[in-house]
Design a protein around this motif. Structure first.
Motif, PDB file in Angstrom:
ATOM      1  N   PHE A   1       4.601 -70.971  71.063  1.00 61.80           N
ATOM      2  CA  PHE A   1       4.561 -71.800  72.359  1.00 61.80           C
ATOM      3  C   PHE A   1       3.152 -71.094  73.058  1.00 61.80           C
ATOM      4  O   PHE A   1       2.678 -71.622  74.024  1.00 61.80           O
ATOM      5  N   LYS A   2       2.784 -69.787  72.875  1.00 66.30           N
ATOM      6  CA  LYS A   2       1.516 -69.536  73.324  1.00 66.30           C
ATOM      7  C   LYS A   2       0.723 -69.934  72.675  1.00 66.30           C
ATOM      8  O   LYS A   2      -0.771 -69.749  73.333  1.00 66.30           O
ATOM      9  N   ALA A   3       0.545 -70.409  71.421  1.00 70.08           N
ATOM     10  CA  ALA A   3      -0.706 -70.530  70.634  1.00 70.08           C
ATOM     11  C   ALA A   3      -1.810 -71.553  71.365  1.00 70.08           C
ATOM     12  O   ALA A   3      -3.014 -71.144  71.305  1.00 70.08           O
ATOM     13  N   SER A   4      -1.536 -72.669  72.000  1.00 70.48           N
ATOM     14  CA  SER A   4      -2.553 -73.548  72.638  1.00 70.48           C
ATOM     15  C   SER A   4      -3.233 -72.742  73.703  1.00 70.48           C
ATOM     16  O   SER A   4      -4.226 -73.385  74.184  1.00 70.48           O
ATOM     17  N   TYR A   5      -2.760 -71.671  74.395  1.00 66.49           N
ATOM     18  CA  TYR A   5      -3.361 -71.193  75.507  1.00 66.49           C
ATOM     19  C   TYR A   5      -4.416 -70.049  75.031  1.00 66.49           C
ATOM     20  O   TYR A   5      -4.981 -69.403  75.708  1.00 66.49           O
ATOM     21  N   TYR A   6      -4.078 -69.689  73.698  1.00 68.34           N
ATOM     22  CA  TYR A   6      -5.049 -68.539  73.089  1.00 68.34           C
ATOM     23  C   TYR A   6      -5.833 -69.025  71.642  1.00 68.34           C
ATOM     24  O   TYR A   6      -6.276 -68.191  71.163  1.00 68.34           O
ATOM     25  N   GLY A   7      -6.115 -70.288  71.925  1.00 71.67           N
ATOM     26  CA  GLY A   7      -7.184 -70.857  71.092  1.00 71.67           C
ATOM     27  C   GLY A   7      -6.700 -71.344  69.647  1.00 71.67           C
ATOM     28  O   GLY A   7      -7.452 -71.681  68.761  1.00 71.67           O
ATOM     29  N   GLY A   8      -5.608 -71.272  69.425  1.00 71.27           N
ATOM     30  CA  GLY A   8      -4.916 -71.825  68.133  1.00 71.27           C
ATOM     31  C   GLY A   8      -3.657 -71.440  67.766  1.00 71.27           C
ATOM     32  O   GLY A   8      -2.903 -70.908  68.622  1.00 71.27           O
ATOM     33  N   PHE A   9      -3.218 -71.606  66.388  1.00 67.80           N
ATOM     34  CA  PHE A   9      -1.775 -71.090  66.065  1.00 67.80           C
ATOM     35  C   PHE A   9      -2.037 -69.473  65.785  1.00 67.80           C
ATOM     36  O   PHE A   9      -2.748 -69.025  65.263  1.00 67.80           O
ATOM     37  N   LEU A  10      -0.720 -69.184  66.351  1.00 63.97           N
ATOM     38  CA  LEU A  10      -0.460 -67.755  66.153  1.00 63.97           C
ATOM     39  C   LEU A  10       0.715 -67.719  64.838  1.00 63.97           C
ATOM     40  O   LEU A  10       1.690 -67.668  65.160  1.00 63.97           O
ATOM     41  N   CYS A  11      -0.028 -67.846  63.769  1.00 68.47           N
ATOM     42  CA  CYS A  11       0.716 -67.881  62.584  1.00 68.47           C
ATOM     43  C   CYS A  11       1.181 -66.588  61.891  1.00 68.47           C
ATOM     44  O   CYS A  11       0.556 -65.745  61.837  1.00 68.47           O
ATOM     45  N   ASN A  12       2.254 -66.512  61.134  1.00 73.61           N
ATOM     46  CA  ASN A  12       2.420 -65.459  60.176  1.00 73.61           C
ATOM     47  C   ASN A  12       2.631 -65.850  58.717  1.00 73.61           C
ATOM     48  O   ASN A  12       1.940 -65.450  57.930  1.00 73.61           O
ATOM     49  N   TYR A  13       3.319 -66.907  58.347  1.00 78.15           N
ATOM     50  CA  TYR A  13       3.801 -67.135  56.892  1.00 78.15           C
ATOM     51  C   TYR A  13       3.483 -68.670  56.707  1.00 78.15           C
ATOM     52  O   TYR A  13       4.014 -69.343  57.698  1.00 78.15           O
ATOM     53  N   TRP A  14       3.422 -68.886  55.509  1.00 77.77           N
ATOM     54  CA  TRP A  14       3.060 -70.336  55.101  1.00 77.77           C
ATOM     55  C   TRP A  14       3.927 -70.778  54.140  1.00 77.77           C
ATOM     56  O   TRP A  14       3.852 -69.924  52.872  1.00 77.77           O
ATOM     57  N   TYR A  15       4.873 -71.926  53.870  1.00 79.07           N
ATOM     58  CA  TYR A  15       5.908 -72.145  53.026  1.00 79.07           C
ATOM     59  C   TYR A  15       5.435 -73.678  52.655  1.00 79.07           C
ATOM     60  O   TYR A  15       4.808 -74.268  53.036  1.00 79.07           O
ATOM     61  N   GLU A  16       5.505 -73.605  51.097  1.00 79.04           N
ATOM     62  CA  GLU A  16       5.527 -74.964  50.502  1.00 79.04           C
ATOM     63  C   GLU A  16       6.689 -75.165  49.625  1.00 79.04           C
ATOM     64  O   GLU A  16       7.039 -74.213  48.840  1.00 79.04           O
ATOM     65  N   GLY A  17       7.482 -76.316  49.985  1.00 75.62           N
ATOM     66  CA  GLY A  17       8.387 -76.494  49.387  1.00 75.62           C
ATOM     67  C   GLY A  17       9.584 -75.581  49.312  1.00 75.62           C
ATOM     68  O   GLY A  17      10.532 -75.066  48.610  1.00 75.62           O
ATOM     69  N   ASN A  18       9.530 -74.741  50.558  1.00 74.62           N
ATOM     70  CA  ASN A  18      10.378 -74.029  51.160  1.00 74.62           C
ATOM     71  C   ASN A  18      10.314 -72.615  50.634  1.00 74.62           C
ATOM     72  O   ASN A  18      10.946 -71.844  50.857  1.00 74.62           O
ATOM     73  N   VAL A  19       9.224 -72.332  49.941  1.00 77.47           N
ATOM     74  CA  VAL A  19       8.736 -70.999  49.132  1.00 77.47           C
ATOM     75  C   VAL A  19       7.692 -70.603  49.950  1.00 77.47           C
ATOM     76  O   VAL A  19       6.598 -71.130  50.217  1.00 77.47           O
ATOM     77  N   ARG A  20       7.792 -69.225  50.463  1.00 74.78           N
ATOM     78  CA  ARG A  20       6.688 -68.458  51.008  1.00 74.78           C
ATOM     79  C   ARG A  20       5.450 -68.487  49.991  1.00 74.78           C
ATOM     80  O   ARG A  20       5.754 -68.046  48.863  1.00 74.78           O
ATOM     81  N   GLN A  21       4.335 -68.647  50.482  1.00 71.34           N
ATOM     82  CA  GLN A  21       3.174 -68.585  49.459  1.00 71.34           C
ATOM     83  C   GLN A  21       2.433 -67.257  50.006  1.00 71.34           C
ATOM     84  O   GLN A  21       2.574 -66.396  50.931  1.00 71.34           O
ATOM     85  N   GLY A  22       1.572 -66.939  48.796  1.00 66.44           N
ATOM     86  CA  GLY A  22       0.642 -65.823  48.833  1.00 66.44           C
ATOM     87  C   GLY A  22       1.189 -64.482  48.417  1.00 66.44           C
ATOM     88  O   GLY A  22       1.019 -63.528  48.696  1.00 66.44           O
TER      89      GLY A  22
END
Length: 717
Positions: free
Chosen positions: A418-439
């Protein structure tokens, strides 16, 4: 002002009877044979700060909840100062932040308060979810604590209690968690100053004192242990958590999962295989599952339904502080667990899978919902009670209420989203595809997120965590199209940088110096060497194109003096732009000639190198840049050139000549009027090549003879 239970209830004799309010019941002849599900979601929530009615709901999709009964109806729903239950012969309060369980044929609902440093659980029971006993602790002594809560310097001699919640264990033991300490808003203080810690209570032998339908005032039968502190590990020395509120327990297999709100905004999950009054006090028995399942919410309630984890939380009205909308309400976050199939650190609570629940009331409308509890009921008798009551409940308008938002299987597990838009973008951690964590394999994985129109690197060294403020080598420049490697950079938000990037240079004094790099606008590849780039002026916002040089190894924009190979370069000390033409040394004022910032006429490592002849169109003159003088202009000097010499060439191929540069460094062409201090010596230099005249030469209508060695001339006519 929020309604809450107060200590005036203690010692009241509780009698009377409650029925579900607002629910129309069909006759038995109208009920068709039910096909009972194997499990169903059962939830209870209070409505709003004004109306603290506790309503019981069922759901089969986790988002749409349908009213079964009003367990405890607020007698004054428009008055926020009181919360007395309607229909009782004396004042007894509704349950704030109600928690619900099923045990031995009865449903139980819990809230509570503290008085004189004793915890007073308030438990109501029902056999049919319609008739409920009045909440009571069932104990004359109630519950003490083994360890005084922290925060006495703020709360004085009497501590506060909030957010009781309970769970029934496999052996029938009922565990109650509460938070004790200093609850700032009750002391006209900011909630940021809360000092609260979770405690655990063991309740044994819980059962109704009588049938709630016929004797709702009978106190429950139960015995309590003292409350012991739940001691969770600290993250590190730089962040000591002193505020944990709204704890709840969920059990699956050998694990007990403890969800709790930390620091007022973020919901974390811990787990242990040993839930006992002694074990929970030992930090080594706790393992962190996630430090941020969801931020900006409170009152976490975790359950697993149809193989999927659901976490129910109540939105904070004052978060984010920069742009709070003042609205609360229950939301559900659905977890992606396909990586391991269980609730652990790889579980992703995708932001796309967060929905505000819809609470359908018995009259066909909808209700508000606030902090409560949702459990998954699997006991066959309990499911039958819920499903039969569901079949008897008339909903006047149910069109469209069965629609369930589709769950996303690809996306970010966001942190502090919820802070992301105020600090320039997504503050993200992990990315999932087909419910499986990538990387997770190899070095990691590069992914593109169309929502943010950016590329990211998922680092396998960090279990697939999004890389931030990091340079990463990619074995290709265009994914899947070539094998040309590149270095790329990801900014503090994880976005692959394209265009100019500037930041402090590590290793400089206090990392104070600014460095500049440039990354290809299409591929993100770090640029090296001489490049013409387009940047944006920070002051005016206008685009500007410039030619600069980026270090061949680090990609750092070069400024000032740099030696590259055998060549000394000088770049604009402020902008890094290349210099062409004359430029005076900032310290000595000596003029040097540069071509794309490379000093001409000077070879750093070759003393046998003589220099270079250059032409300056501005002055329409030729100059000699002398290697002996590190490329400075030769003045008042004769220099032998191996370049084209025309009619005065020393060599058969037309090259080789002596030329002369005057006191300003310009190549002399024509008569040298200042030859040998005008001592009567005549020397002539070709008007085109500057070559010193030798031999028999006609100059206009004059006939001259010039010495082949000295060039001294004698007129013959």
């Amino acid at each position: 002002m929020m309604k809450r239970s107060v200590s005036r209830f203690l010692g009241m004799a509780l009698t009377g009877c409650l029925a579900a309010a607002g629910v129309s019941l069909l006759s038995a002849s109208d009920v068709s044979a039910a096909s009972y599900p194997s499990e169903v979601l059962l939830g209870t929530f209070w409505e709003s700060d004004n109306n603290t009615t506790d309503t019981v709901y069922w759901s089969t999709d986790g988002v749409n909840f349908y009213e079964l009964s009003e367990a405890y109806t607020d007698a004054t729903p428009n008055d926020p100062s009181t919360s007395w239950i309607a229909g009782t012969p004396y004042n007894v309060s509704t349950l704030h932040d109600p928690s619900i369980i099923y045990k031995d044929g009865y449903f139980y609902m819990l809230s509570g308060f503290s008085q004189n440093n004793r915890i007073i659980p308030m438990i109501g029971s029902s056999k049919d979810l319609v008739h409920w006993s009045y909440p009571n602790s069932g104990s004359r002594t109630n519950v003490g604590v083994t360890t005084t809560p922290a925060g006495s310097e703020k709360y004085g001699s009497t501590w506060d209690m909030v957010a009781p919640d309970f769970m029934v264990d496999d052996d029938g033991t009922v565990w109650i968690v509460v938070s004790l300490g200093y609850y700032a808003s009750w002391h006209n203080d900011s909630s940021q100053n809360d000092i609260m810690q979770p405690y655990l209570i063991k309740a044994t032998g819980l059962k109704p004192g009588a049938d709630p339908a016929s004797d709702p005032g009978a106190q429950p039968i139960v015995s309590y242990s003292n409350a012991v502190p739940i001691n969770l590990p600290q993250y590190d020395s730089s962040h000591t958590v002193t505020n944990r509120i709204d704890g709840s327990l969920y059990k699956e297999g050998n694990y007990y999962y403890f969800s709790v709100k930390k620091d007022g905004v973020t919901n974390e999950i811990w787990r242990t295989t040993n839930l006992s009054l002694d074990a929970v006090q030992n930090t080594s028995n706790w393992e962190l599952v996630t430090d941020d399942a969801v931020t900006g919410f409170e009152g976490p309630s975790l359950t697993k339904y149809n193989g999927t984890y659901y976490m129910y939380t109540d939105k904070l009205k004052d978060y984010p502080p920069e742009n709070a909308d003042g609205k609360a309400g229950v939301y559900v976050s659905v977890a992606s667990t396909a990586t391991t199939g269980s609730l652990d650190s790889f579980t992703g609570w995708l932001e796309k899978n967060q929905f505000k629940i819809v609470a359908h009331s018995a009259d066909g409308g909808t209700k508000e919902c606030r902090h409560g509890t949702v459990i998954t009921v699997t006991d066959r008798n309990a499911v039958k009670i819920i499903w039969d009551l569901r079949a008897r409940t008339r909903y006047n308008n149910t069109s469209g209420t069965s629609d369930t938002p589709a769950l996303a299987s690809t996306g970010w597990y966001n942190k502090e989203s919820f802070k992301a838009s105020y600090y320039g973008g997504f503050l993200c951690n992990y990315w999932y595809e087909g419910n499986v964590r990538q990387g997770l394999t190899g070095r990691g994985k590069e992914i593109y997120d169309p929502a943010s129109d950016a590329w990211y690197w998922l680092d396998s060294n960090a279990d697939g965590k999004m890389a931030v403020s990091k340079d990463v080598y990619q074995p290709y420049t265009i994914q899947g199209q070539d094998e040309i490697g590149k270095w790329v950079r990801y900014d503090e938000y994880g976005h692959m940088i394209k265009g100019e990037d500037h930041r402090h240079i590590e290793g400089t004094a206090d990392d104070a110096e600014w460095g500049y790099w440039y990354f290809d606008q299409t591929t993100g590849a770090m640029l090296y060497g001489l490049q013409t780039v387009t940047t944006t002026n920070a002051g005016t916002g206008e685009s500007q194109t410039k030619t600069v040089y980026y270090d061949d190894t680090t990609g750092l924009l070069l400024k000032g003096y740099h030696t590259i190979g055998d060549t000394l370069y000088f770049f604009d000390p402020y902008t890094g732009e290349v210099i062409n033409g004359w430029y005076a040394d900032p310290d000595t004022g000596v003029l040097y000639w540069y071509e794309n910032s490379a000093r001409q006429g000077y070879n750093v490592n070759n003393p046998d190198y003589r220099g270079k002849e250059i032409y300056d169109p501005t002055t329409d003159a030729w100059y000699w840049l002398d290697n002996v003088q590190q490329g400075a202009v030769a003045k008042s000097k004769d220099v032998y050139q191996e370049s084209y010499a025309g009619r005065f060439a020393d060599r058969e191929d037309g090259t080789g000549k002596w030329v002369r540069y005057d006191q300003w460094g310009k190549m002399i062409k024509g008569w040298d009027w200042g030859a040998l201090d005008n001592n009567g010596i005549h020397q002539y230099f070709d008007e085109d090549t500057g070559a010193m005249a030798k031999g028999d030469v006609w100059i206009g209508d004059e006939h001259w003879s010039f010495d082949w060695n000295t060039g001294y001339g004698t007129r013959l006519n």
